[in-house]
Design a protein around this motif. Structure first.
Motif: not given
Length: 360
Positions: A260-267
């Protein structure tokens, strides 16, 4: 190598640092304390108060790929909102969504405005569930079985009907227009209504739709977790928290493979796309056990906040143990496997390792 800067060195910070390590991301921590809880779980610790040394925060932002607030200190968050235009990297936090989620009464009003199923407020008959009005704290939350006890409750507390059933959680990450939804987890609650254990479970399609609706109507640009009760009468949403959660993202990572950290950085990189339902891949068990009088007792995560040092104790395939030093040592066990049997074998190994450590 990418670098993120965390502001706050307790449980939220530990969660982000853990996921960052899984992604090969370097972690810098800013905390005003000389010895923050997670200082040995990050790459560098910078000891200063950002409200007193904003120029130092701005300088660190020049060498970071993102800044993530991992605290719920309102003064600190308001200061970050004020200084955000001067930062040289993205600040991964949705202040508007957090304004709604931080106040449970404000959240209830939002839930009602978009027809989200929730427990009824101020019911006529017991049992009642009483909880604090602000932030994500469970301190003071309890079940009241008779009306006379309500007289001793502070007027600021939220009083709802008690809804039986398992507590579940679901994270959502959005860029304001598109929303990616993680995997559902079960949050096992102790007698103090704090989480002491998390396990994965198949995502309820209705809960997923509700989570998407909550995020889209907030135009969420960041991460938020939604907690609900799977009651006999259906889903009842109990709260939202628009900040990086603790515990559940680790279980999502081990079970589904989603970080989910990678997802967040992807935002903030234009990488968010609506996703399909995530099935349970591996089994995972995440729990906290406190050593007391030669026994291991399940405890809620907030007991860890009173510790002195939180660091890795053991790592092997399918098993990680972290030890929190304090008045009484607390161990965090993360065991995983392709089957429940394999996962519990890892847990048995963890218990043996911990008991050996307790004898030293």
């Amino acid at each position: 190598m990418k670098t993120i800067c965390l502001i706050g060195g307790k449980l939220q910070g530990f969660e982000v640092a853990y996921l960052a390590r899984k992604s090969g991301i370097q972690v810098h921590l800013i905390d005003r304390k000389n010895k923050p809880l997670i200082r040995n779980s990050v790459d560098k610790h910078f000891c200063f108060d950002i409200t007193e040394r904003p120029e130092r925060l701005i300088e660190l932002s020049r060498h970071s790929d993102a800044i993530i607030p991992t605290n719920e200190n309102l003064d600190t968050l308001l200061f970050l909102k004020k200084i955000e235009p001067e930062l040289r990297c993205p600040l991964l936090f949705d202040f508007t969504a957090y304004h709604t989620s931080m106040d449970k009464k404000r959240s209830r009003k939002y839930f009602k405005s978009i027809d989200i199923p929730i427990p009824s407020e101020n019911p006529k008959n017991p049992p009642y569930f009483v909880k604090p009005p602000c932030m994500s704290s469970s301190k003071g939350a309890r079940i009241i079985d008779n009306e006379s006890e309500l007289a001793d409750i502070d007027d600021s507390m939220v009083v709802e009907e008690y809804v039986p059933g398992p507590v579940v959680s679901l994270e959502v990450v959005g860029d304001g227009n598109n929303f990616m939804i993680g995997q559902q987890t079960q949050v096992h609650i102790d007698q103090g209504h704090d989480c002491h254990r998390v396990t994965p479970m198949e995502t309820d399609v209705n809960f997923r739709e509700i989570t998407h609706r909550l995020a889209s109507n907030l135009s969420l640009k960041g991460i938020m977790d939604v907690e609900a009760i799977l009651s006999p009468e259906g889903i009842r949403v109990i709260e939202i928290d628009a900040r990086f959660p603790s515990q559940t993202p680790t279980v999502v990572y081990h079970s589904s493979g989603v970080n989910l950290l990678e997802w967040l950085m992807g935002t903030f990189a234009g990488k968010i796309r609506e996703n399909k339902l995530l099935p349970v891949g591996k089994q995972c068990n995440y729990e906290h056990l406190m050593a007391s009088d030669g026994k291991l007792i399940p405890v809620g995560e907030h007991v860890l906040s009173g510790g002195d040092d939180y660091r890795q104790f053991h790592e092997s395939k399918g098993l990680e143990i972290f030890k929190c030093k304090g008045k009484k040592p607390i161990y965090t066990l993360i065991s995983s496997g392709t089957t429940w049997h394999e996962m519990f074998d890892k847990r048995k190994k963890a218990i043996q390792l911990i008991k050996s450590d307790m004898k030293q």
